[in-house]
Write a protein that holds these residues in place. Structure first.
Motif, PDB file in Angstrom:
ATOM      1  N   ASN A 264       0.894  -1.426   0.061  1.00 48.57           N
ATOM      2  CA  ASN A 264       0.063   0.036  -0.036  1.00 48.57           C
ATOM      3  C   ASN A 264       0.685   1.292   0.069  1.00 48.57           C
ATOM      4  OD1 ASN A 264      -2.568  -1.571   0.236  1.00 48.57           O
ATOM      5  ND2 ASN A 264      -1.976  -1.914   2.372  1.00 48.57           N
ATOM      6  N   MET A 265       1.915   1.247  -0.548  1.00 50.85           N
ATOM      7  CA  MET A 265       3.017   2.477  -0.662  1.00 50.85           C
ATOM      8  C   MET A 265       2.971   2.761  -2.258  1.00 50.85           C
ATOM      9  SD  MET A 265       3.990   3.742   2.092  1.00 50.85           S
ATOM     10  CE  MET A 265       3.955   3.281   3.831  1.00 50.85           C
ATOM     11  N   GLU A 266       1.979   2.633  -3.087  1.00 55.10           N
ATOM     12  CA  GLU A 266       2.340   3.077  -4.361  1.00 55.10           C
ATOM     13  C   GLU A 266       2.474   4.262  -4.841  1.00 55.10           C
ATOM     14  OE1 GLU A 266      -0.124   0.931  -3.223  1.00 55.10           O
ATOM     15  OE2 GLU A 266       0.281  -1.083  -4.035  1.00 55.10           O
ATOM     16  N   VAL A 267       1.715   5.292  -4.207  1.00 48.26           N
ATOM     17  CA  VAL A 267       2.002   6.668  -4.262  1.00 48.26           C
ATOM     18  C   VAL A 267       3.355   7.000  -3.676  1.00 48.26           C
ATOM     19  CG1 VAL A 267       1.019   8.900  -3.354  1.00 48.26           C
ATOM     20  CG2 VAL A 267      -0.512   7.076  -3.929  1.00 48.26           C
ATOM     21  N   LEU A 268       3.655   6.745  -2.905  1.00 51.66           N
ATOM     22  CA  LEU A 268       5.190   7.058  -2.423  1.00 51.66           C
ATOM     23  C   LEU A 268       6.356   6.335  -3.338  1.00 51.66           C
ATOM     24  CD1 LEU A 268       5.260   6.858   1.409  1.00 51.66           C
ATOM     25  CD2 LEU A 268       4.730   8.633   0.018  1.00 51.66           C
ATOM     26  N   ALA A 269       5.801   5.069  -3.862  1.00 53.66           N
ATOM     27  CA  ALA A 269       6.753   4.335  -4.749  1.00 53.66           C
ATOM     28  C   ALA A 269       6.749   5.351  -6.086  1.00 53.66           C
ATOM     29  CB  ALA A 269       6.222   3.216  -5.192  1.00 53.66           C
ATOM     30  N   VAL A 270       5.697   6.025  -6.690  1.00 57.07           N
ATOM     31  CA  VAL A 270       5.814   6.913  -7.623  1.00 57.07           C
ATOM     32  C   VAL A 270       6.602   8.138  -7.299  1.00 57.07           C
ATOM     33  CG1 VAL A 270       4.628   8.290  -9.333  1.00 57.07           C
ATOM     34  CG2 VAL A 270       3.689   6.001  -8.649  1.00 57.07           C
ATOM     35  N   ARG A 271       6.652   8.624  -5.973  1.00 53.79           N
ATOM     36  CA  ARG A 271       7.432   9.836  -5.821  1.00 53.79           C
ATOM     37  C   ARG A 271       8.954   9.289  -5.467  1.00 53.79           C
ATOM     38  NH1 ARG A 271       4.263  13.761  -1.625  1.00 53.79           N
ATOM     39  NH2 ARG A 271       2.219  13.404  -2.549  1.00 53.79           N
ATOM     40  N   VAL A 272       9.164   8.197  -5.113  1.00 53.93           N
ATOM     41  CA  VAL A 272      10.597   7.910  -5.143  1.00 53.93           C
ATOM     42  C   VAL A 272      11.196   7.703  -6.489  1.00 53.93           C
ATOM     43  CG1 VAL A 272      12.212   5.548  -4.714  1.00 53.93           C
ATOM     44  CG2 VAL A 272      10.324   6.406  -2.933  1.00 53.93           C
ATOM     45  N   VAL A 273      10.428   7.057  -7.684  1.00 53.28           N
ATOM     46  CA  VAL A 273      10.989   7.013  -8.949  1.00 53.28           C
ATOM     47  C   VAL A 273      10.905   8.102  -9.567  1.00 53.28           C
ATOM     48  CG1 VAL A 273      10.035   6.363 -11.302  1.00 53.28           C
ATOM     49  CG2 VAL A 273       9.823   4.738  -9.350  1.00 53.28           C
ATOM     50  N   THR A 322      11.716  -0.241 -11.225  1.00 52.17           N
ATOM     51  CA  THR A 322      11.045   0.779 -12.053  1.00 52.17           C
ATOM     52  C   THR A 322      10.307   0.088 -13.131  1.00 52.17           C
ATOM     53  OG1 THR A 322      12.980   2.014 -11.723  1.00 52.17           O
ATOM     54  CG2 THR A 322      11.615   2.681 -13.064  1.00 52.17           C
ATOM     55  N   ALA A 323      10.790  -0.982 -13.804  1.00 50.95           N
ATOM     56  CA  ALA A 323       9.900  -1.476 -14.823  1.00 50.95           C
ATOM     57  C   ALA A 323       8.631  -2.160 -14.408  1.00 50.95           C
ATOM     58  CB  ALA A 323      10.860  -2.810 -15.494  1.00 50.95           C
ATOM     59  N   HIS A 324       8.578  -2.769 -13.260  1.00 47.12           N
ATOM     60  CA  HIS A 324       7.375  -3.349 -12.790  1.00 47.12           C
ATOM     61  C   HIS A 324       6.265  -2.438 -12.284  1.00 47.12           C
ATOM     62  CE1 HIS A 324       9.637  -7.432 -11.979  1.00 47.12           C
ATOM     63  NE2 HIS A 324       9.541  -6.962 -13.224  1.00 47.12           N
ATOM     64  N   LEU A 325       6.786  -1.159 -11.806  1.00 45.38           N
ATOM     65  CA  LEU A 325       5.896  -0.133 -11.412  1.00 45.38           C
ATOM     66  C   LEU A 325       5.137   0.328 -12.587  1.00 45.38           C
ATOM     67  CD1 LEU A 325       8.271   1.885  -8.911  1.00 45.38           C
ATOM     68  CD2 LEU A 325       6.160   0.469  -8.630  1.00 45.38           C
ATOM     69  N   LEU A 326       5.467  -0.034 -13.956  1.00 42.80           N
ATOM     70  CA  LEU A 326       4.699   0.603 -15.078  1.00 42.80           C
ATOM     71  C   LEU A 326       3.496   0.011 -15.259  1.00 42.80           C
ATOM     72  CD1 LEU A 326       5.069   2.199 -17.457  1.00 42.80           C
ATOM     73  CD2 LEU A 326       5.883   0.330 -18.910  1.00 42.80           C
ATOM     74  N   ALA A 327       3.143  -1.097 -14.358  1.00 38.07           N
ATOM     75  CA  ALA A 327       1.736  -1.860 -14.058  1.00 38.07           C
ATOM     76  C   ALA A 327       0.926  -1.178 -13.470  1.00 38.07           C
ATOM     77  CB  ALA A 327       2.218  -3.112 -13.784  1.00 38.07           C
ATOM     78  N   LEU A 328       1.053   0.200 -12.714  1.00 32.97           N
ATOM     79  CA  LEU A 328       0.149   0.711 -11.878  1.00 32.97           C
ATOM     80  C   LEU A 328      -0.747   1.379 -12.967  1.00 32.97           C
ATOM     81  CD1 LEU A 328       2.791   2.952  -9.846  1.00 32.97           C
ATOM     82  CD2 LEU A 328       1.278   0.910  -8.845  1.00 32.97           C
ATOM     83  N   PRO A 329      -2.013   1.500 -12.296  1.00 31.34           N
ATOM     84  CA  PRO A 329      -2.982   1.886 -13.116  1.00 31.34           C
ATOM     85  C   PRO A 329      -3.297   3.344 -13.660  1.00 31.34           C
ATOM     86  CG  PRO A 329      -4.171   1.574 -11.047  1.00 31.34           C
ATOM     87  CD  PRO A 329      -2.363   1.108 -10.857  1.00 31.34           C
ATOM     88  N   GLU A 330      -2.872   4.254 -12.757  1.00 29.28           N
ATOM     89  CA  GLU A 330      -3.057   5.530 -12.883  1.00 29.28           C
ATOM     90  C   GLU A 330      -2.109   6.126 -14.366  1.00 29.28           C
ATOM     91  OE1 GLU A 330      -2.169   4.654 -10.060  1.00 29.28           O
ATOM     92  OE2 GLU A 330      -4.023   4.460  -8.877  1.00 29.28           O
ATOM     93  N   ASP A 332      -1.047   9.047 -14.781  1.00 31.76           N
ATOM     94  CA  ASP A 332       0.232  10.063 -14.178  1.00 31.76           C
ATOM     95  C   ASP A 332       1.321   9.069 -13.813  1.00 31.76           C
ATOM     96  OD1 ASP A 332       1.160  12.680 -13.224  1.00 31.76           O
ATOM     97  OD2 ASP A 332       0.914  11.894 -11.377  1.00 31.76           O
ATOM     98  N   ALA A 333       0.714   8.145 -13.042  1.00 30.62           N
ATOM     99  CA  ALA A 333       2.101   7.361 -12.412  1.00 30.62           C
ATOM    100  C   ALA A 333       2.774   6.647 -13.602  1.00 30.62           C
ATOM    101  CB  ALA A 333       1.358   6.132 -11.629  1.00 30.62           C
ATOM    102  N   ARG A 334       2.106   6.245 -14.449  1.00 26.48           N
ATOM    103  CA  ARG A 334       2.860   5.523 -15.814  1.00 26.48           C
ATOM    104  C   ARG A 334       3.485   6.479 -16.467  1.00 26.48           C
ATOM    105  NH1 ARG A 334      -2.630   2.656 -18.371  1.00 26.48           N
ATOM    106  NH2 ARG A 334      -2.986   1.244 -16.961  1.00 26.48           N
ATOM    107  N   GLU A 335       3.213   7.627 -16.492  1.00 19.75           N
ATOM    108  CA  GLU A 335       4.018   8.812 -17.317  1.00 19.75           C
ATOM    109  C   GLU A 335       5.277   8.931 -16.612  1.00 19.75           C
ATOM    110  OE1 GLU A 335       3.529  13.580 -18.585  1.00 19.75           O
ATOM    111  OE2 GLU A 335       2.308  12.631 -16.863  1.00 19.75           O
ATOM    112  N   LYS A 336       5.365   8.946 -15.209  1.00 19.91           N
ATOM    113  CA  LYS A 336       6.552   9.208 -14.510  1.00 19.91           C
ATOM    114  C   LYS A 336       7.256   7.940 -14.597  1.00 19.91           C
ATOM    115  CE  LYS A 336       4.596  12.565 -11.199  1.00 19.91           C
ATOM    116  NZ  LYS A 336       3.482  12.911 -11.860  1.00 19.91           N
ATOM    117  N   VAL A 337       6.723   6.852 -14.579  1.00 19.38           N
ATOM    118  CA  VAL A 337       7.535   5.774 -14.512  1.00 19.38           C
ATOM    119  C   VAL A 337       8.334   5.740 -16.037  1.00 19.38           C
ATOM    120  CG1 VAL A 337       7.643   3.170 -14.785  1.00 19.38           C
ATOM    121  CG2 VAL A 337       6.258   4.421 -12.923  1.00 19.38           C
TER     122      VAL A 337
END
Length: 401
Positions: A264-273, A322-330, A332-337
């Motif tokens: 449940n840290m997806e939002v912070l994961a995107v910020r880290v990336v 980083t590659a696996h975070l591309l599976a996030l549904p948002e 905006d998150a995909r754009e940052k990844v």
């Protein structure tokens, strides 16, 4: 060291002092800053400045529920159900209306102490009066008046005041507090103070802020606290190559790796990336500016060259993460990844090519954004958002062939 004139800080509770320092930092962040004062602030490109501004703005907008604190005056006022009352308020029951009423039973010391602090005078602090609830009250009060205050005192250097009074070290020590709310607000104040202020960043490194921030991120803490601490860490590292060196030496990449792998840290994961993308491109821009304009001092350029971020990312497994975070549904998150994948391409190309999950994800996203881009064209948007994302995916796929 804290100046002798502020010796009461040593025994004062963090609740009261942080409330005052938050006022300092709010006015400081809203004050006009001279972008040419430090060379490091000129390294920022337009492609990285806007995300940083948005992140800082988002962090400064505290949750509304944290601000539902009644603001008493010297007159009786009715208290609505659910409203919190600051410590020291006088509460009575109105027998005629049945409502609870509140007023101040002592002078409001937040504003008086703020004035004393700005004049370099000893603060009037009652160590038994203030609680963490006062932080919320002070935040609400000073946030309302911050814009007016800053417009009146543009000439006052709030950052220098914070440093000269020893207040920065007090807030840094607040990260050690056992009270979660104090720790959270201390991180928020630090994040606001670090942004685009090299002098404050240097003092923070010398004061042990980096170690304390990493410890909080590496241990079990409330998500809200980790969110504010990550904000402070990002502000401390950006445009400060020496801090980036220390971050790597202290195992910062491993700490962030553990953070993004928590549930449940997806939002912070995107910020880290996003932070990693900013640090990689920041170093690249410094190298480019040194070659084209010779604007970067040799010392700072040498510092950037000692930040071995890309090898560390590869060794710590960030290519796969980083590659696996591309599976996030948002979107905006995909754009940052996608941006980060592009920045890491030279380092992670082999890993990307050998990752079957990444290949499947890119193919799926290519089909999805092709359809969305087609709809944009039908609606007359030649340069739409989804078309840009599709272009990033197409470019990455070509590089991986």
């Amino acid at each position: 060291m804290i100046p002798q004139s502020l010796s009461p800080f040593r025994i004062a509770p963090f609740g009261m002092l942080l409330g005052l320092l938050m006022a300092f930092c709010f006015t400081f962040c809203l004050s006009r800053q001279n972008p040419n004062e430090f060379a490091l602030t000129n390294l920022e490109k337009s492609s990285t400045k806007e995300p940083e501004k948005k992140e800082a703005k988002a962090e400064e907008e505290m949750d509304a529920k944290d601000l539902e604190v009644f603001q008493p005056t010297h007159e009786w006022q009715a208290l609505r159900p659910g409203q919190a009352v600051p410590a020291g308020s006088h509460v009575r029951l109105n027998l005629q209306t049945g409502a609870r009423e509140v007023k101040l039973q002592y002078e409001d010391k937040f504003q008086s102490n703020l004035k004393r602090l700005k004049k370099g005078k000893r603060l009037d602090i009652n160590t038994n009066t203030y609680t963490s609830q006062d932080l919320k009250s002070a935040l609400a009060k000073f946030k309302e008046g911050a814009q007016t205050e800053s417009s009146k005192e543009d000439e006052m250097d709030n950052a220098q005041d914070l440093l000269s009074f020893g207040g920065l070290q007090v807030v840094i020590n607040g990260l050690n507090s056992t009270e979660p709310l104090v720790k959270e607000y201390a991180a928020f104040v630090l994040g606001a103070a670090f942004s685009s202020n090299p002098k404050v960043q240097v003092e923070a490194i010398e004061g042990g802020a980096l170690q304390k921030l990493l410890v909080i991120l590496a241990t079990e803490q409330p998500p809200t606290a980790k969110k504010k601490v990550l904000f402070a860490l990002c502000s401390l590292l950006r445009h400060f190559p020496y801090a980036q060196q220390q971050f790597l030496k202290l195992g910062g990449l491993q700490v962030l790796k553990g953070l993004v792998q928590e549930k449940n840290m997806e939002v912070l994961a995107v910020r880290v990336v996003t932070l990693l993308y900013d640090l990689v491109t920041e170093k690249m821009f410094a190298e480019e500016e040194a070659e084209l304009t010779q604007d970067v001092s040799p010392e700072k350029l040498q510092q950037y060259r000692q930040v071995h971020l890309l090898p560390g990312l590869r060794e710590q497994g960030w290519c796969e993460i980083t590659a696996h975070l591309l599976a996030l549904p948002e979107h905006d998150a995909r754009e940052k990844v996608l941006q980060t994948l592009g920045a890491l391409l030279a380092t992670c190309r082999d890993h990307y090519r050998q990752d079957p999950q990444l290949s499947r994800t890119l193919a799926s996203l290519q089909a999805e954004y092709q359809a969305l881009a087609t709809l944009e064209l039908q609606e007359g948007e030649d340069e739409g958002y989804f078309r840009e994302l599709l272009g990033s995916i197409d470019s990455l796929l070509r590089e991986l062939r």
